[in-house]
Motif scaffolding. Structure first.
Motif, PDB file in Angstrom:
ATOM      1  N   SER A  57      69.895 109.931-114.472  1.00  0.00           N
ATOM      2  CA  SER A  57      69.548 111.068-113.920  1.00  0.00           C
ATOM      3  C   SER A  57      69.774 110.857-112.477  1.00  0.00           C
ATOM      4  O   SER A  57      70.581 109.993-111.937  1.00  0.00           O
ATOM      5  CB  SER A  57      68.222 111.706-114.151  1.00  0.00           C
ATOM      6  N   HIS A  58      68.931 111.408-111.599  1.00  0.00           N
ATOM      7  CA  HIS A  58      69.100 111.224-110.034  1.00  0.00           C
ATOM      8  C   HIS A  58      67.850 110.997-109.353  1.00  0.00           C
ATOM      9  O   HIS A  58      66.911 111.046-109.901  1.00  0.00           O
ATOM     10  CB  HIS A  58      69.817 112.376-109.414  1.00  0.00           C
ATOM     11  N   LEU A  59      67.991 110.149-108.138  1.00  0.00           N
ATOM     12  CA  LEU A  59      66.628 109.729-107.437  1.00  0.00           C
ATOM     13  C   LEU A  59      66.529 110.791-106.166  1.00  0.00           C
ATOM     14  O   LEU A  59      65.248 110.939-105.388  1.00  0.00           O
ATOM     15  CB  LEU A  59      66.577 108.554-106.968  1.00  0.00           C
ATOM     16  N   LEU A  61      59.007 114.734-109.936  1.00  0.00           N
ATOM     17  CA  LEU A  61      59.619 114.538-111.258  1.00  0.00           C
ATOM     18  C   LEU A  61      61.185 114.871-111.460  1.00  0.00           C
ATOM     19  O   LEU A  61      62.034 114.460-112.222  1.00  0.00           O
ATOM     20  CB  LEU A  61      59.032 115.327-112.436  1.00  0.00           C
ATOM     21  N   ASP A  62      61.661 115.945-110.761  1.00  0.00           N
ATOM     22  CA  ASP A  62      63.065 116.415-110.820  1.00  0.00           C
ATOM     23  C   ASP A  62      64.018 115.012-110.485  1.00  0.00           C
ATOM     24  O   ASP A  62      64.347 114.711-109.491  1.00  0.00           O
ATOM     25  CB  ASP A  62      63.390 117.323-109.937  1.00  0.00           C
ATOM     26  N   GLY A  63      64.612 114.544-111.453  1.00  0.00           N
ATOM     27  CA  GLY A  63      65.600 113.326-111.490  1.00  0.00           C
ATOM     28  C   GLY A  63      64.886 112.138-111.606  1.00  0.00           C
ATOM     29  O   GLY A  63      65.258 111.161-112.340  1.00  0.00           O
ATOM     30  N   ALA A  64      63.992 112.024-111.014  1.00  0.00           N
ATOM     31  CA  ALA A  64      63.044 110.538-110.920  1.00  0.00           C
ATOM     32  C   ALA A  64      62.677 110.388-112.480  1.00  0.00           C
ATOM     33  O   ALA A  64      62.660 108.997-112.680  1.00  0.00           O
ATOM     34  CB  ALA A  64      62.101 110.735-110.113  1.00  0.00           C
ATOM     35  N   GLY A  98      71.140 123.029-112.650  1.00  0.00           N
ATOM     36  CA  GLY A  98      72.538 122.250-112.885  1.00  0.00           C
ATOM     37  C   GLY A  98      71.899 120.860-113.203  1.00  0.00           C
ATOM     38  O   GLY A  98      70.822 120.281-112.646  1.00  0.00           O
ATOM     39  N   HIS A  99      72.815 119.725-113.774  1.00  0.00           N
ATOM     40  CA  HIS A  99      72.430 118.462-113.956  1.00  0.00           C
ATOM     41  C   HIS A  99      73.684 117.690-113.959  1.00  0.00           C
ATOM     42  O   HIS A  99      75.080 118.211-114.153  1.00  0.00           O
ATOM     43  CB  HIS A  99      71.925 118.436-115.429  1.00  0.00           C
ATOM     44  N   ASP A 100      73.506 116.258-113.627  1.00  0.00           N
ATOM     45  CA  ASP A 100      74.825 115.664-113.737  1.00  0.00           C
ATOM     46  C   ASP A 100      75.474 115.504-115.039  1.00  0.00           C
ATOM     47  O   ASP A 100      76.411 115.086-115.215  1.00  0.00           O
ATOM     48  CB  ASP A 100      74.183 114.141-113.571  1.00  0.00           C
ATOM     49  N   LEU A 143      67.593 112.629-119.688  1.00  0.00           N
ATOM     50  CA  LEU A 143      66.181 113.376-119.700  1.00  0.00           C
ATOM     51  C   LEU A 143      65.662 113.899-118.381  1.00  0.00           C
ATOM     52  O   LEU A 143      65.724 113.427-117.474  1.00  0.00           O
ATOM     53  CB  LEU A 143      64.986 112.207-120.195  1.00  0.00           C
ATOM     54  N   HIS A 144      65.045 115.061-118.616  1.00  0.00           N
ATOM     55  CA  HIS A 144      64.706 115.802-117.173  1.00  0.00           C
ATOM     56  C   HIS A 144      63.347 116.762-117.522  1.00  0.00           C
ATOM     57  O   HIS A 144      63.271 117.233-118.730  1.00  0.00           O
ATOM     58  CB  HIS A 144      65.950 116.819-117.150  1.00  0.00           C
ATOM     59  N   ILE A 145      62.812 117.129-116.660  1.00  0.00           N
ATOM     60  CA  ILE A 145      61.722 118.052-116.775  1.00  0.00           C
ATOM     61  C   ILE A 145      62.510 119.571-116.885  1.00  0.00           C
ATOM     62  O   ILE A 145      63.576 119.774-116.264  1.00  0.00           O
ATOM     63  CB  ILE A 145      60.749 118.287-115.418  1.00  0.00           C
ATOM     64  N   ASN A 180      73.162 111.677-104.764  1.00  0.00           N
ATOM     65  CA  ASN A 180      73.228 113.143-104.245  1.00  0.00           C
ATOM     66  C   ASN A 180      73.582 114.211-105.265  1.00  0.00           C
ATOM     67  O   ASN A 180      74.400 114.933-104.974  1.00  0.00           O
ATOM     68  CB  ASN A 180      74.092 112.871-103.251  1.00  0.00           C
ATOM     69  N   GLU A 181      72.553 114.249-106.425  1.00  0.00           N
ATOM     70  CA  GLU A 181      72.989 115.457-107.464  1.00  0.00           C
ATOM     71  C   GLU A 181      72.638 116.581-106.794  1.00  0.00           C
ATOM     72  O   GLU A 181      73.004 117.799-107.110  1.00  0.00           O
ATOM     73  CB  GLU A 181      71.959 115.004-108.479  1.00  0.00           C
ATOM     74  N   GLU A 182      71.625 116.748-105.676  1.00  0.00           N
ATOM     75  CA  GLU A 182      71.034 118.049-105.309  1.00  0.00           C
ATOM     76  C   GLU A 182      71.875 118.693-104.084  1.00  0.00           C
ATOM     77  O   GLU A 182      72.047 119.817-103.867  1.00  0.00           O
ATOM     78  CB  GLU A 182      69.685 117.794-104.662  1.00  0.00           C
ATOM     79  N   GLY A 183      72.498 117.823-103.342  1.00  0.00           N
ATOM     80  CA  GLY A 183      73.337 118.445-102.323  1.00  0.00           C
ATOM     81  C   GLY A 183      72.422 118.878-101.081  1.00  0.00           C
ATOM     82  O   GLY A 183      72.882 119.840-100.617  1.00  0.00           O
TER      83      GLY A 183
HETATM   84 MN    MN Z   1      67.437 117.166-111.341  1.00  0.00          MN
END
Ligand code: MN
Ligand code: GLV
Ligand code: MN
Length: 424
Positions: A82-84, A93-96, A359-361, A192-194, A127-130
């Motif tokens: 996922s993304h940090l 939690l989003d990404g982490a 959105g997700h990677d 895996l994501h919330i 940079n998933e979020e932008g």
């Molecule tokens: Mn995310």
């Protein structure tokens, strides 16, 4: 095959440690992509991975890749991650969560000497979020070879260079091609994501199996008028850029009601000079449009562009509209959904199939490999805000399901791999 498990105390401890990186005084987390906080988060995870005896490296796109020690053994890899990076003042939690759980999965597979028949690689996409650099899904687009041509040097909202920020993060804009994986080198991608919404919590379901991921277009509309005195300029002689932005914000909020897209948001508004007693000479708004249909997204985008032109003409403003980001809607892979369902079932956890409005990677990876996504409940459905939370029990359950799905999906890919090798 032995039954591997994650170390749930280590999972929670790492998440807590990450939540202190980029934490604001009010409790929110700000780790925009390529910021020092995002670099610190990646360094922390890389150090933890090395402590686990794993190999951690950063690719030219700034993605952190973690693999078991030793050379690669197979032609294809199962990626999990996922993304940090975070939004500004976002949650912990989003990404982490997906990255820390992916690290647990790799560690468990190594510790149990499992041979999946494919290589297993954990990834933290850049940079998933932008949030600061509007090039959302940067890292997954680089890795999937989907970045497209960069006709102008990419910059952040303040004109800061992505080239330099990427170099500080360990990447290299001139070598992005080296970070792209050939589709035939990928077996599949799991994330895996919330959930970031209320569905799992309200249906009391611990595990969500994502069926599809929304498409998204982000636009930047810039109105230019004339900065002038707020007290002396008659109302009928103004070119007020902020008024243009305000009209556009209202028009955008009306798009879903007109059946043009599922949701539409103006999340960023900048005006200058930003003085209470000066009419704004310039205003910029971002427009985030989402829908599961690419056609409807295109229609919504052209409605927005048309409205910008109409507003500008009515108010005597100049206007420009640029696309900042675009991600296509994607469907997850039925076999991976089945692997997730079987993994949850083995753990006695109920599941629900649901689409993702976030959105997700994974949706970028879907262009080059089969993808699967697991959701866990978000308390109150809150996300992109400091109150974002999930119970420890749900976090642990999701990570266990991820590991089970990795083992199943890996074994299935490995069986295919072995079938593809001609016997002598
Ligand atoms: Mn995310
Ligand atoms: C990513 O977090 C999104 O905006 O959906
Ligand atoms: Mn997010």
């Amino acid at each position: 095959m032995s039954q591997p498990d994650i170390d749930s105390a280590r999972l929670l401890r790492r998440l807590q440690c990450l939540s202190r990186i980029g934490r604001e005084a009010g409790g929110g987390i700000s780790r925009p992509g390529f910021s020092q906080a995002a670099i610190d988060a990646a360094s922390y995870i890389a150090a933890e991975a090395r402590d686990d005896g794993l190999i951690a490296r950063t690719d030219a796109g700034g993605n952190l890749l973690i693999s078991p020690p030793g050379p690669r053994r197979y032609a294809r890899a199962l990626l999990v991650g996922s993304h940090l990076d975070t939004v500004v003042n976002g949650g912990w939690l989003d990404g982490a969560y997906g990255v820390v759980a992916a690290l647990e999965a790799v560690r468990a597979v190594c510790d149990n000497h499992l041979d999946l028949g494919v290589d297993l690689v954990a990834v933290a996409f850049a940079n998933e979020e932008g949030a600061r650099f509007p090039q959302a899904f940067w890292g997954s687009k680089v890795l999937a070879g989907r970045l497209g041509a960069m006709t102008v040097p990419p910059v952040d909202y303040n004109g800061g260079s992505l080239r330099e920020a990427l170099a500080r993060s360990g990447g290299d804009i001139d070598a992005l091609g080296t970070a792209a994986w050939a589709p035939q080198s990928l077996a599949s991608y799991l994330e895996l994501h919330i959930e970031q919404g209320p569905v799992l919590e309200s249906s009391r379901t611990p595990i969500g199996i994502v069926s599809a991921i929304t498409g998204r277009v982000v636009l930047a509309a810039e109105f230019t008028g004339t900065a002038a005195h707020a007290g002396t300029t008659p109302m009928d002689q103004r070119s007020d850029a902020l008024l243009g932005a305000a009209h556009l914000a209202v028009a955008v909020s009306e798009l879903p009601g007109r059946g043009l897209c599922r949701v539409a948001t103006v999340g960023r508004l900048e005006s200058s000079p930003g003085s209470a007693n000066t009419i704004a000479g310039r205003a910029l708004v971002t427009v985030d449009l989402r829908d599961s249909s690419e056609k409807r997204l295109a229609e919504a985008e052209s409605a927005v562009r048309h409205r910008i032109a109409t507003i500008a003409a009515c108010l005597g403003l100049a206007a420009e509209c640029r696309r900042l980001a675009h991600s296509q809607p994607a469907r997850t892979d039925p076999a991976l959904r089945q692997s997730i369902s079987a993994a949850a079932n083995d753990l006695g956890l109920s599941t629900l199939e649901l689409p993702s409005g976030a959105g997700h990677d994974a949706q970028i990876m879907a262009a080059v490999t089969p993808v699967g996504m697991i959701f866990v409940p978000s308390i109150g459905g809150v996300s992109h805000a400091p109150d974002e939370d999930t119970s420890p029990a749900d976090l642990i359950a999701g990570a266990r399901v991820l590991l089970g799905a990795v083992v199943r999906a890996g074994a299935a890919c490995g069986r295919k791999e072995r079938r593809a090798v001609p016997s002598t």
